[in-house]
Design a protein around this motif. Sequence first.
Motif, PDB file in Angstrom:
ATOM      1  N   VAL A   1       0.813  -1.222   0.000  1.00 60.33           N
ATOM      2  CA  VAL A   1       0.000   0.000   0.000  1.00 60.33           C
ATOM      3  C   VAL A   1       0.842   1.266   0.000  1.00 60.33           C
ATOM      4  O   VAL A   1       0.305   2.369   0.050  1.00 60.33           O
ATOM      5  CB  VAL A   1      -0.969   0.015   1.206  1.00 60.33           C
ATOM      6  N   GLY A   2       2.175   1.127  -0.035  1.00 64.92           N
ATOM      7  CA  GLY A   2       3.028   2.305  -0.147  1.00 64.92           C
ATOM      8  C   GLY A   2       3.708   2.738   1.131  1.00 64.92           C
ATOM      9  O   GLY A   2       4.359   3.784   1.157  1.00 64.92           O
TER      10      GLY A   2
ATOM     11  N   ARG B   1      -5.094   4.980   7.499  1.00 69.99           N
ATOM     12  CA  ARG B   1      -5.912   3.939   6.874  1.00 69.99           C
ATOM     13  C   ARG B   1      -5.341   2.555   7.148  1.00 69.99           C
ATOM     14  O   ARG B   1      -6.092   1.598   7.367  1.00 69.99           O
ATOM     15  CB  ARG B   1      -6.012   4.179   5.365  1.00 69.99           C
ATOM     16  N   ALA B   2      -4.009   2.447   7.152  1.00 68.44           N
ATOM     17  CA  ALA B   2      -3.378   1.163   7.458  1.00 68.44           C
ATOM     18  C   ALA B   2      -3.683   0.734   8.881  1.00 68.44           C
ATOM     19  O   ALA B   2      -3.930  -0.450   9.152  1.00 68.44           O
ATOM     20  CB  ALA B   2      -1.871   1.261   7.239  1.00 68.44           C
TER      21      ALA B   2
ATOM     22  N   ASP C   1       3.031   9.348   4.230  1.00 67.00           N
ATOM     23  CA  ASP C   1       1.703   9.937   4.074  1.00 67.00           C
ATOM     24  C   ASP C   1       0.906   9.571   5.318  1.00 67.00           C
ATOM     25  O   ASP C   1       0.564   8.407   5.526  1.00 67.00           O
ATOM     26  CB  ASP C   1       1.042   9.383   2.812  1.00 67.00           C
ATOM     27  N   LYS C   2       0.593  10.572   6.142  1.00 66.64           N
ATOM     28  CA  LYS C   2      -0.107  10.294   7.391  1.00 66.64           C
ATOM     29  C   LYS C   2      -1.491   9.702   7.142  1.00 66.64           C
ATOM     30  O   LYS C   2      -1.942   8.807   7.868  1.00 66.64           O
ATOM     31  CB  LYS C   2      -0.255  11.562   8.233  1.00 66.64           C
TER      32      LYS C   2
ATOM     33  N   LYS D   1      -6.750  -2.842  12.457  1.00 69.21           N
ATOM     34  CA  LYS D   1      -7.774  -3.003  13.490  1.00 69.21           C
ATOM     35  C   LYS D   1      -8.901  -3.898  12.979  1.00 69.21           C
ATOM     36  O   LYS D   1      -9.400  -4.773  13.714  1.00 69.21           O
ATOM     37  CB  LYS D   1      -8.319  -1.626  13.862  1.00 69.21           C
ATOM     38  N   ARG D   2      -9.297  -3.715  11.735  1.00 71.63           N
ATOM     39  CA  ARG D   2     -10.378  -4.525  11.162  1.00 71.63           C
ATOM     40  C   ARG D   2      -9.977  -5.997  11.076  1.00 71.63           C
ATOM     41  O   ARG D   2     -10.796  -6.888  11.324  1.00 71.63           O
ATOM     42  CB  ARG D   2     -10.740  -4.003   9.765  1.00 71.63           C
ATOM     43  N   GLN D   3      -8.711  -6.247  10.750  1.00 69.55           N
ATOM     44  CA  GLN D   3      -8.245  -7.627  10.678  1.00 69.55           C
ATOM     45  C   GLN D   3      -8.280  -8.300  12.048  1.00 69.55           C
ATOM     46  O   GLN D   3      -8.587  -9.497  12.160  1.00 69.55           O
ATOM     47  CB  GLN D   3      -6.829  -7.677  10.092  1.00 69.55           C
ATOM     48  N   TYR D   4      -7.981  -7.542  13.093  1.00 70.77           N
ATOM     49  CA  TYR D   4      -8.070  -8.104  14.442  1.00 70.77           C
ATOM     50  C   TYR D   4      -9.524  -8.399  14.808  1.00 70.77           C
ATOM     51  O   TYR D   4      -9.824  -9.419  15.441  1.00 70.77           O
ATOM     52  CB  TYR D   4      -7.441  -7.153  15.455  1.00 70.77           C
ATOM     53  N   ILE D   5     -10.436  -7.523  14.411  1.00 68.38           N
ATOM     54  CA  ILE D   5     -11.852  -7.757  14.683  1.00 68.38           C
ATOM     55  C   ILE D   5     -12.319  -9.019  13.966  1.00 68.38           C
ATOM     56  O   ILE D   5     -13.100  -9.810  14.512  1.00 68.38           O
ATOM     57  CB  ILE D   5     -12.682  -6.533  14.252  1.00 68.38           C
ATOM     58  N   ASN D   6     -11.816  -9.246  12.735  1.00 62.28           N
ATOM     59  CA  ASN D   6     -12.181 -10.450  12.001  1.00 62.28           C
ATOM     60  C   ASN D   6     -11.745 -11.715  12.731  1.00 62.28           C
ATOM     61  O   ASN D   6     -12.283 -12.801  12.474  1.00 62.28           O
ATOM     62  CB  ASN D   6     -11.563 -10.428  10.593  1.00 62.28           C
TER      63      ASN D   6
END
Length: 328
Positions: free
Chosen positions: A125-126, A140-141, A134-135, A146-151
Amino acid sequence: MKFTKNRFSVRTATAVAALLCAAQAAWALEPFKVQDIRVEGLQRVEAGTIFASMPLRVGDDYNDDKGAAAIRALFALGLFKDVRLEANGNVLVVVVEERPTIAGVDFVGTKEFDKEALQKAMRDVGLAEGRPFDKALADRAEQELKRQYINRSLYGAEIVTTVTPIERNRVNLTFSVTEGDAAKINDIRIVGNSAFSESTLKKQFDQDTGGWLSWYTKSDRYARSKLNADLETLRSYYLQRGYLDFRIDSTQVAISPDKQKISLVVNIHEGEKFVVSGVNLEGNYLDREDEFKSLVKIRAGQPYNADLVTETTKAFSDHFSKFGFAFA
């Protein structure tokens, strides 16, 4: 963004770039013919990158619209956090402030995911060594992590992103993770069933409330993808038994305040059960009706089963192909 005084005591233009790379002139410049273009503030970016990206060339007539377009084009490169246009006589001066580059990306406290896999994902993703920082991209990363941990049912996972400036306009990027304990399925309820017991239906699910092998299978960890698969299995179970009007009305997922326990409720509508009253063959069966009848999988008196109908259709097609009818 700071506005600075004109060092040349001449006409000055400044631009403010929003996140969408929009730019506007803060102080208008009088139109003039550009006799030369000079770039100031470069550290790693080549001057040729500036000249190739700007819609202004030596010999062009400068105006505010062209200046704003030039600023937008430079911000769109993603290499600068500030861009100004100044004029010294008929010389257009482009003053830039480069974004810091990433010296390294590290993860602290990650046990659920392999660190090398995470670093590869960041590179994709750069966010990698040598790339401009890029802050917004880092934010977003962080949200995606965080979303992957929720999954994986780690609802209490906390992530802190730290940006540490170092020499030569570089930064170190660190994602510090406190994973916490995984939330486990405490209860599964199926509401609306009458033809089959709740215990029978729950046996069709891969997800459950845990057992002696749950430490290995992680079957008591909730995941939306797993729930969707279980719901499809439940739907197939009913359709194979003649319940053509079966549907799943809703699902509710509730998590306890301490984010450690999850309850699932599945609301279903069974509908009427359909039974096959008879099976007939119609059409041209090459005067081999008895052969085709022997291929019929579904029987009169049995619940309608869409899977058996599909198997019968395939068996018919395969049998027709033996006599040269490949597209029967």
